[in-house]
Scaffold this motif. Structure first.
Motif, PDB file in Angstrom:
ATOM      1  N   ARG A 318       0.835  -1.192   0.000  1.00  0.00           N
ATOM      2  CA  ARG A 318       0.000   0.000   0.000  1.00  0.00           C
ATOM      3  C   ARG A 318       0.872   1.245   0.000  1.00  0.00           C
ATOM      4  O   ARG A 318       1.878   1.309   0.701  1.00  0.00           O
ATOM      5  N   LEU A 319       0.500   2.229  -0.815  1.00  0.00           N
ATOM      6  CA  LEU A 319       1.215   3.499  -0.864  1.00  0.00           C
ATOM      7  C   LEU A 319       1.112   4.215   0.484  1.00  0.00           C
ATOM      8  O   LEU A 319       0.033   4.296   1.071  1.00  0.00           O
ATOM      9  N   VAL A 320       2.246   4.722   0.967  1.00  0.00           N
ATOM     10  CA  VAL A 320       2.274   5.494   2.206  1.00  0.00           C
ATOM     11  C   VAL A 320       2.689   6.926   1.897  1.00  0.00           C
ATOM     12  O   VAL A 320       3.711   7.156   1.242  1.00  0.00           O
ATOM     13  N   GLY A 321       1.907   7.883   2.345  1.00  0.00           N
ATOM     14  CA  GLY A 321       2.286   9.290   2.286  1.00  0.00           C
ATOM     15  C   GLY A 321       2.567   9.796   3.684  1.00  0.00           C
ATOM     16  O   GLY A 321       1.856   9.464   4.632  1.00  0.00           O
ATOM     17  N   GLY A 322       3.632  10.578   3.837  1.00  0.00           N
ATOM     18  CA  GLY A 322       3.996  11.096   5.150  1.00  0.00           C
ATOM     19  C   GLY A 322       4.388  12.555   5.086  1.00  0.00           C
ATOM     20  O   GLY A 322       5.071  12.979   4.143  1.00  0.00           O
ATOM     21  N   VAL A 323       3.952  13.325   6.085  1.00  0.00           N
ATOM     22  CA  VAL A 323       4.273  14.748   6.158  1.00  0.00           C
ATOM     23  C   VAL A 323       4.689  15.094   7.583  1.00  0.00           C
ATOM     24  O   VAL A 323       3.979  14.785   8.546  1.00  0.00           O
ATOM     25  N   GLY A 324       5.870  15.702   7.714  1.00  0.00           N
ATOM     26  CA  GLY A 324       6.297  16.237   8.999  1.00  0.00           C
ATOM     27  C   GLY A 324       6.482  15.203  10.085  1.00  0.00           C
ATOM     28  O   GLY A 324       6.123  15.443  11.245  1.00  0.00           O
ATOM     29  N   LEU A 325       7.056  14.061   9.758  1.00  0.00           N
ATOM     30  CA  LEU A 325       7.232  12.977  10.727  1.00  0.00           C
ATOM     31  C   LEU A 325       8.696  12.838  11.108  1.00  0.00           C
ATOM     32  O   LEU A 325       9.590  13.126  10.308  1.00  0.00           O
ATOM     33  N   ASN A 326       8.934  12.346  12.325  1.00  0.00           N
ATOM     34  CA  ASN A 326      10.306  12.113  12.769  1.00  0.00           C
ATOM     35  C   ASN A 326      10.346  10.923  13.716  1.00  0.00           C
ATOM     36  O   ASN A 326       9.536  10.824  14.656  1.00  0.00           O
ATOM     37  N   ASP A 327      11.283  10.015  13.464  1.00  0.00           N
ATOM     38  CA  ASP A 327      11.561   8.868  14.330  1.00  0.00           C
ATOM     39  C   ASP A 327      10.314   8.050  14.636  1.00  0.00           C
ATOM     40  O   ASP A 327       9.986   7.774  15.789  1.00  0.00           O
ATOM     41  N   LEU A 328       9.607   7.650  13.579  1.00  0.00           N
ATOM     42  CA  LEU A 328       8.451   6.768  13.724  1.00  0.00           C
ATOM     43  C   LEU A 328       8.737   5.419  13.073  1.00  0.00           C
ATOM     44  O   LEU A 328       9.528   5.324  12.129  1.00  0.00           O
ATOM     45  N   ILE A 329       8.058   4.397  13.578  1.00  0.00           N
ATOM     46  CA  ILE A 329       8.052   3.076  12.953  1.00  0.00           C
ATOM     47  C   ILE A 329       6.643   2.830  12.459  1.00  0.00           C
ATOM     48  O   ILE A 329       5.674   2.891  13.231  1.00  0.00           O
ATOM     49  N   ILE A 330       6.500   2.585  11.146  1.00  0.00           N
ATOM     50  CA  ILE A 330       5.198   2.372  10.528  1.00  0.00           C
ATOM     51  C   ILE A 330       5.240   1.030   9.802  1.00  0.00           C
ATOM     52  O   ILE A 330       6.007   0.855   8.854  1.00  0.00           O
TER      53      ILE A 330
END
Length: 487
Positions: A318-330
């Motif tokens: 699945r396509l993932v879009g991310g904005v303004g994130l830091n040090d996350l596990i997805i």
């Protein structure tokens, strides 16, 4: 030197790696980026050390056929596969005691038992081989040898081993085992040089191990020996498996080998080593296996990111879009999404534990579930219905079974299906279908040389996976009358 029998221990649910690791498809089957599972990598390491062409595996019966699939795809050297199958988990001490008794009976009391967890990663195989050689020499002197990893950071997620007296330049007597420390203590261990990470790998002569168990854990040894006497051995074309008796195995203490024996014995030694080792115990450990991009991100799958830094994103479908994130596990799977603070990846286990308490299927099963005959994938479900895609391997056969509360409509997409429906038996080709009423005995077999793919539509007042009564099964699953899955 004595015969070496590698023994792969495969147990545990790997809850810190949810949602990829689940009870019915645990951490050892988790594939890394090169496409090989941790279990397959352990198999390669073990086979590389085999001097008898035999490999012992202790695992749970529920994952036996999946384990065989992983092994057979690599077993081009015709290694004899020997299994001890547990009806349920009972920790490492019973597993190792059963392995020792089994090896003593089949290979002699002087054999070396090399215990390898199924879910660890080792990248320096030359160093691993040298460490095993050193451990075997110590084992011949009567030591129970463990492998201590030289720490590279102040790690609070591992147990530690404190080195004692030096032993002939091969290793050290173990002064003590230490529980997982706090950050300050871990830093002291790193700076002091006396402590090693506890890898959970062992090398021992079987007679020495059994004698120490008899001294320090006699009730456990006696209970395991009694269980083995009540258990059955089955022989296949290239494998032998011992199925532990569930009634007597339930009476065996549930305890780790460290608590049961290693912390009490005065005959424990440690070989310090640097193996490129990781226990892959959390998503943080997984992300450390590969370098990040210019923003420190590690991504698997299609993604579009804006102002995203130091994130680990695994979303292969699945396509993932991310904005303004830091040090996350997805971590995205077809039926579950994990979003976690990168610094708190050890706490993912609390999500898995909560799902287990709730009885939620996402603790135990993926959308795609492997079975001895192939696999099924849940495509859609709702009140009173469930739709599955079923793939049956050539010559694979579902059990002869019945459902009390649901009907099933089968539609063949490709291949040929041999169907038993009550008193009738017939073949279905591509685009043909059949209907199974509730209460009807039925069975599905793939008589062909290619995969059979079909759609199954279940409907009824209850479509739970435990609505199944088996009457015959070629995979020996008859005792498990409520074994989950599309039989």
């Amino acid at each position: 030197m004595s015969t070496l029998i590698p023994c792969i221990i495969a147990g545990g649910a790997g809850t810190r790696l949810w949602p990829v690791s689940r009870e019915a498809m645990p951490k050892p089957f988790m594939c890394l980026q090169d496409g090989e599972s941790l279990l397959q990598k352990t198999f390669r390491r073990a086979v590389g050390l085999c001097d008898t062409g035999q490999l012992l595996t202790v695992t749970q019966r529920d994952v036996f056929f999946r384990t065989l699939d992983d092994y057979r795809s690599l077993n081009d050297e015709d290694v004899e596969l020997d299994f001890i199958l547990e009806p349920f988990g009972r920790n490492t001490a019973p597993a190792i005691a059963a392995a020792a008794l089994h090896v003593s009976r089949h290979h002699g009391a002087e054999a070396h038992l090399l215990v390898l967890p199924a879910d660890h990663l080792i990248t320096d195989l030359a160093a691993f081989g040298a460490a095993v050689d050193a451990a075997r020499r110590l084992a011949d002197e009567g030591w129970l040898v463990t492998f201590g990893i030289q720490p590279t950071k102040a790690e609070t997620g591992f147990g530690y081993i404190e080195k004692g007296q030096a032993l002939n330049n091969e290793g050290f007597a173990v002064a003590r085992f230490v529980e997982k420390p706090d950050a300050t203590t871990a830093r002291q261990y790193l700076d002091g040089g006396l402590h090693l990470w506890n890898s959970g790998m062992f090398c021992m002569r079987v007679d020495s191990l059994l004698q120490e168990l008899k001294t320090h854990a006699p009730q456990l040894l006696s209970a395991v020996a009694n269980c083995l006497e009540q258990s059955q051995i089955f022989k296949g074309k290239q494998e032998l498996h011992l199925e532990l008796d569930s009634r007597t195995f339930a009476q065996v203490p549930d305890i780790s080998i460290d608590y049961a024996l290693m912390e009490h014995s005065q005959k424990v030694a440690v070989v310090p080593c640097q193996l490129g080792w990781s226990d892959i115990g959390s998503w943080q450990a997984v992300r450390e296996l590969s370098p990040g991009d210019s923003n420190g991100n590690q991504c698997n799958g299609e993604h579009v990111l804006h102002d995203v830094h130091n994130c680990y994103i695994d979303s292969p479908k699945r396509l993932v879009g991310g904005v303004g994130l830091n040090d996350l596990i997805i971590i995205d799977t077809p039926d579950a999404l994990l979003v976690a603070d990168g610094k708190r990846s050890q706490e993912v286990k609390f999500i898995a534990q909560a799902l287990k308490r709730q009885g939620h299927d996402a603790y135990r099963l993926h959308r795609t579930v492997t079975r001895p005959w192939g696999s099924y994938t849940v495509l859609e479900e709702g009140p009173g219905f469930k739709i599955k895609r079923i793939v049956v391997k050539p010559q694979g056969a579902l059990s002869l079974q019945m459902h009390q509360h649901r009907s099933e409509h089968w539609i063949v997409l490709s291949g040929t299906a041999q169907v038993t429906n009550g008193d009738l038996e017939y073949l279905l080709a591509t685009n043909e279908s059949t209907f199974i009423k509730p209460g009807k005995h039925h069975r599905l077999v793939n008589p062909g040389a290619v995969d059979l793919m079909m759609i199954e539509v279940q409907s009824g007042e209850y479509v739970g996976e435990d609505d199944i009564v088996r009457f015959a099964d070629i995979y020996g699953r008859m005792p498990l009358e409520t074994d989950s899955g599309s039989a």
